[in-house]
Design an enzyme around this catalytic site. Structure first.
Site, mmCIF file in Angstrom:
data_model
loop_
_atom_site.group_PDB
_atom_site.id
_atom_site.type_symbol
_atom_site.label_atom_id
_atom_site.label_comp_id
_atom_site.label_asym_id
_atom_site.label_seq_id
_atom_site.Cartn_x
_atom_site.Cartn_y
_atom_site.Cartn_z
ATOM 1 C CG HIS A 8 76.767 9.639 -29.680
ATOM 2 N ND1 HIS A 8 75.565 9.868 -30.297
ATOM 3 C CD2 HIS A 8 76.902 10.616 -28.746
ATOM 4 C CE1 HIS A 8 74.998 10.940 -29.755
ATOM 5 N NE2 HIS A 8 75.791 11.415 -28.809
ATOM 6 N NE ARG A 46 69.359 11.015 -29.213
ATOM 7 C CZ ARG A 46 70.269 10.372 -28.511
ATOM 8 N NH1 ARG A 46 69.907 9.486 -27.603
ATOM 9 N NH2 ARG A 46 71.556 10.613 -28.705
#
Ligand code: FAD
Ligand code: SF4
Ligand code: SF4
Ligand code: FES
Lengths: 246, 604
Positions: B236, B256
């Protein structure tokens, strides 16, 4: 920052045991759980401790640190006085298993007795429900609960008076309140909250709220409104009438 | 003769995360006597940590979404090594599975018109993730747990399964120890569902917990089932990097999705510099457009921060290696900048990302509403796992099923965020359903007494070696270094070969692991027993990593940096060879139907 710190950890089985001091290296940013793991990996391979997420999300690592019920993974060493040994011991309200691990199975049994979520009929054509965010803000607060049982640990009704058979404890008032205030639920648990969960034993000391790592306002937002519902339904026939006429 | 208690069930589910609980609910609803075994307490499995959401094409926020787009996104994200039938089932059934959670008491965040809200995530064309702030996994596991306990299933919490019993080519039961008391138990079952999760504990920097020791993959392999795609591990892009004790803890992609941007130490949004060809037409080419996208503007394209995880992770790695990283070896992830756009940004961030706010405040003394975070890649998920039949989830061993992270197929070479939680529900349900069907028509297989004896004796061996044996924690830590440094985010052949050598040596030492203390809740003993599975599966990850001579999805080879058309035709399968060692085979990818190909074309 000091390079080492000493931890006074309760070692033993089934309530029998003693505190043992361990000195371990520490680094910047460490939490109590890191120190316990360091000790486990070097000096005490068989040290029993629960954990999973290391980020305050799973509620596994509950213990009492310098006498306060807390999550070990969210207790930074820089918030503790390291000139003295840091005391780490298991939760006192539940039967002891080993070292820092206790038997919390009672909690799971209590939950099972509470009437489960019971949805009302769907109100939208697609077979689901239309629910406004504002109507679920409160139950969502309750659903943040990570079942760490720290509130159960601190509540004097359980801790000092051992009324486990008559009193469900703050965690389960939060659980019941979540169901009662869920706009989709159609169950009615008010009688059970009074009779089976024993809400009357709570004298609103708010100790539970203070230890909740999820900052759920257990007393103000869950217990007091539930107590009001109990009063409305049981002790105040006039209140009941007013409701009907309104 | 050992006389361990025997428990008999129709369906035994190993694992109480989202996949296991969903399977158990289905099996007990079908009238089967069902048990769930879990290493931790109920409600504490990995699923509880999931943050961002679960992907389901419900189209509540953007009505252009439907299962076809979700299917195409999943295939493209997986670089077409996915099993297309699984991707189809997943995309079609996820919406119903999410709604079912609501009918069982889950409370998702809402849209203005009172439906389940959905958010943007990397690789998903439309806002698709049903969520509850950034604690979606908690909502899911608690809902399944609270529903499940009223279904009549038996739960064996804090029990670890160390062996499956096989009768001919069908499963007959399992051998477990009770972590608390250290007692052994024998389970007889007509069908067994593996839902044990992943392997991340074998890497040093990871978002995964102690539970991820590759048990299900190893149990299945030892029982004769095949593993698939083991080279594909997901790193990740955004884990915490500072302070050291929290290194690896996840920072949700939701940051995000809500408008957070990645910058290097020169203040540059470096993701704009490297947009892969196949995503160019769907990616914003300026910051303003990217921002509008995160705020729901349907005519805008997504910002490059929301490209797939494999790509973002490698870009971060590159910035750090080139000396453009943050002070503690990551890059900057900034959500606080949205104050330029939103007057109430502080409240907004706290509402949308409450647990991230909490996590940084408490663990790093940092206020994400005011300052950027430092983030870097962390081992997160394994796309590969146990090979299953797409429709029934049965493995090559009759009566043995697998679902969730421990199974392979849906995600191909790279998993899209949010596609795991939906995977657990869709395939957990199918595994439970078909396990129940299997159990209804089969008699219980027989378990050989001598195997029970051996399993018990093997498990106790570390006690006999005592303090003179190797420290299991030391071996585990050395393995984590090996996998992190030699089989990590950027791989080359000679390093992976070196890893194999080192793992072989560690296996010899692990066979000599010793422990002290008594058998009750002895974490040293538990760790000693975990080593075998961790080492065996780590070896397979390295073997498959060496074999796949190309870069694709989660598997990046510095010595073969390009994607190869030829390799795109195969999955790698691992079975136990006649010599007892893992045997690698190339198997052709499952072909798409004409309709599927057309869907992919339409959605390029
Ligand atoms: C921090 C974090 C955030 C994430 N966020 C997201 C997200 O937003 N969206 C998304 O889709 N995915 C997310 N993921 C991925 C996703 O959460 C996991 O892939 C998923 O929860 C795995 O579920 P599972 O049911 O397969 O296994 P788990 O939930 O891990 O459960 C495994 C179960 O198996 C048991 N078990 C294992 N071995 C044994 C054994 N030998 N004997 C007995 N029991 C055993 C364990 O005790 C546990 O109960 C996230 C993952 C992490 C770590
Ligand atoms: S407020 Fe009530 S439930 Fe909470 S600790 Fe005090 S007595 Fe216990
Ligand atoms: S209400 Fe708070 S303190 Fe009590 S169990 Fe839940 S999270 Fe823990
Ligand atoms: S380890 Fe999960 S709350 Fe501490």
């Amino acid at each position: 920052m000091a390079e080492q710190a000493t931890f006074r950890i309760w070692r033993g089985s089934r309530g029998e045991g003693k505190f043992v001091n361990y000195t371990t290296p520490i680094t910047s940013g460490m939490v109590v759980l890191d120190a316990v793991h360091g000790i486990q990996a070097s000096d005490a391979n068989d040290l029993a401790v629960r954990w999973n997420c290391k980020a305050g999300k799973c509620g596994s690592c509950s213990a009492e640190i310098n006498g306060k019920p807390r999550l070990m993974c969210m207790t930074r060493l820089n918030t503790l006085d390291l000139t003295e040994p840091v005391t780490v011991e298991p939760m006192q309200t539940f039967p002891h298993v080993k070292d820092l691990v206790t038997d919390v199975s009672w909690n799971f049994a209590v939950k099972k007795k509470i009437q489960k979520f019971t949805p009302r009929a769907a109100d939208a054509a697609d077979g689901t429900w239309r629910v406004k965010q504002a109507d679920v803000d409160r139950p969502q607060e309750f659903r943040k609960c990570i079942e760490c049982f720290l509130c159960q640990d601190v509540c004097h009704v359980l801790r000092d008076h051992h009324l486990h058979d008559e009193f469900a404890g703050p965690r389960f008032f939060v659980y019941a309140a979540n169901l009662e205030m869920n706009p989709i639920d159609s169950g009615d648990r008010v009688k059970a909250i009074k009779e089976d969960l024993g809400i009357g034993y709570c004298n609103i000391t708010k100790c539970c709220t203070k230890v909740c790592p999820e900052e759920i306002k257990i007393t103000d937002n869950a217990i007091i409104p539930l107590k009001e519902r109990v009063v409305d339904d049981f002790f105040d026939p006039l209140g009941g009438l007013i409701k009907i006429f309104r | 003769m050992a006389d361990y208690p025997v428990h008999t069930y129709d369906v035994l589910v190993i694992g109480a995360g989202g996949a296991g609980l969903r399977a158990a609910i289905e099996a007990s609803a079908a009238g089967c006597r069902t048990a769930v075994v879990t290493k931790s307490l109920l409600g504490k499995a990995h699923t509880v940590m999931a943050e961002g959401g679960m992907a389901a094409a419900m189209g509540h926020v953007d009505d252009r979404d439907n299962w076809r787009v979700h299917f195409a996104d999943t295939m493209r994200g997986g670089q077409y090594l996915n099993n297309p039938r699984m991707a189809e089932l997943h995309a079609k059934e996820a919406p119903a599975r999410v709604r079912e959670l609501e009918a069982w008491g889950a409370i998702f965040d809402r849209t203005k018109d009172g439906r389940i809200l959905q958010r943007n995530f990397g690789g998903h064309r439309y806002p698709r993730l049903a969520h509850v702030g950034d604690r979606t996994g908690l909502e899911m596991i608690r809902t399944l747990q609270d529903h499940g306990i009223h279904q009549g299933m038996d739960v064996y919490a804090e029990h670890t399964v160390v062996k499956l019993f096989i009768d001919g080519n069908r499963v007959a039961g399992a051998f477990a120890y009770d972590r608390e008391r250290g007692r052994f138990k024998v389970f007889h079952a007509k069908a067994v569902v593996l839902a044990t999760g992943g392997v991340g504990r074998s890497f040093k920097v990871t978002s995964n917990s102690w539970e991820y020791t590759a048990d299900g993959q190893a149990l299945a392999y030892n029982a004769g089932a095949a593993l698939l795609d083991m080279e594909f591990v997901q790193f990740h892009p955004t884990g915490m990097v500072w302070p050291p004790s929290v290194k690896g803890i996840l920072v949700t992609e939701g940051v995000r999705g809500e408008g957070g941007v990645l910058k290097n130490n020169q203040g540059k949004r470096f993701m704009f510099d490297d947009i892969p060809e196949n995503y160019r037409s769907s990616t914003a080419d300026n910051p303003e457009e990217g921002w509008r996208y995160t705020q729901g503007d349907k005519s805008s394209r997504r910002p490059p921060e929301l490209l797939t995880r494999d790509h973002v992770a490698r870009c971060i790695n590159r910035e750090v290696k080139a000396g453009r990283g943050s002070p503690h070896g990551g890059v900057f992830l900034d959500i606080s900048w949205i104050k330029e756009k939103l007057p109430n940004s502080v409240e907004h961030i706290k509402k949308k990302l409450p647990s991230m706010y909490h996590q940084f405040k408490q663990l790093a003394d940092l206020d994400i509403t005011k300052e950027p975070m430092e983030v870097g890649p962390t081992t997160h998920y394994i796309m590969g796992g146990i090979q299953v039949d797409a429709d029934t989830q049965m493995t090559a061993v009759e009566g043995l099923f697998a679902a969730g992270e421990c199974a392979a197929g849906l995600h191909g070479a790279n998993r899209l965020g949010g596609n795991s939680l939906s995977d657990l529900l869709v395939f957990g349900k199918l595994a439970g359903e078909y396990a129940a069907k299997f159990a209804k028509v089969q008699a219980t297989g027989s378990v050989n007494q001598s195997e029970i004896e051996t399993a018990g004796k093997d498990a106790l061996a570390p006690f006999e070696r005592g303090a003179a044996g190797e420290n299991p924690f030391t071996i585990q830590s050395e393995l984590q270094d090996i996998m992190q440094n030699l089989v990590g985010i950027v791989r080359v052949e000679n390093e992976m070969a070196e890893a194999l050598d080192k793992i072989a040596k560690l296996r010899e030492r692990a066979a000599r692991a010793g422990i002290t203390g008594n058998i009750e809740y002895n974490t040293g003993w538990h760790t000693a027993l975990d080593l075998e599975n961790m080492l065996a599966i780590s070896e397979m990850i390295a073997l498959a990593g060496i074999e796949r001579k190309e870069s694709r999805g989660g598997h990046f080879r510095d010595d073969y940096p390009a994607k190869s058309e030829e390799w795109g035709k195969f999955n790698l399968r691992i079975v136990r060879g006649a010599d007892g060692h893992p045997k690698l085979e190339r198997v052709p990818v499952v072909p798409m139907t004409e309709e599927m190909k057309q869907i992919v074309q339409e959605n390029l």
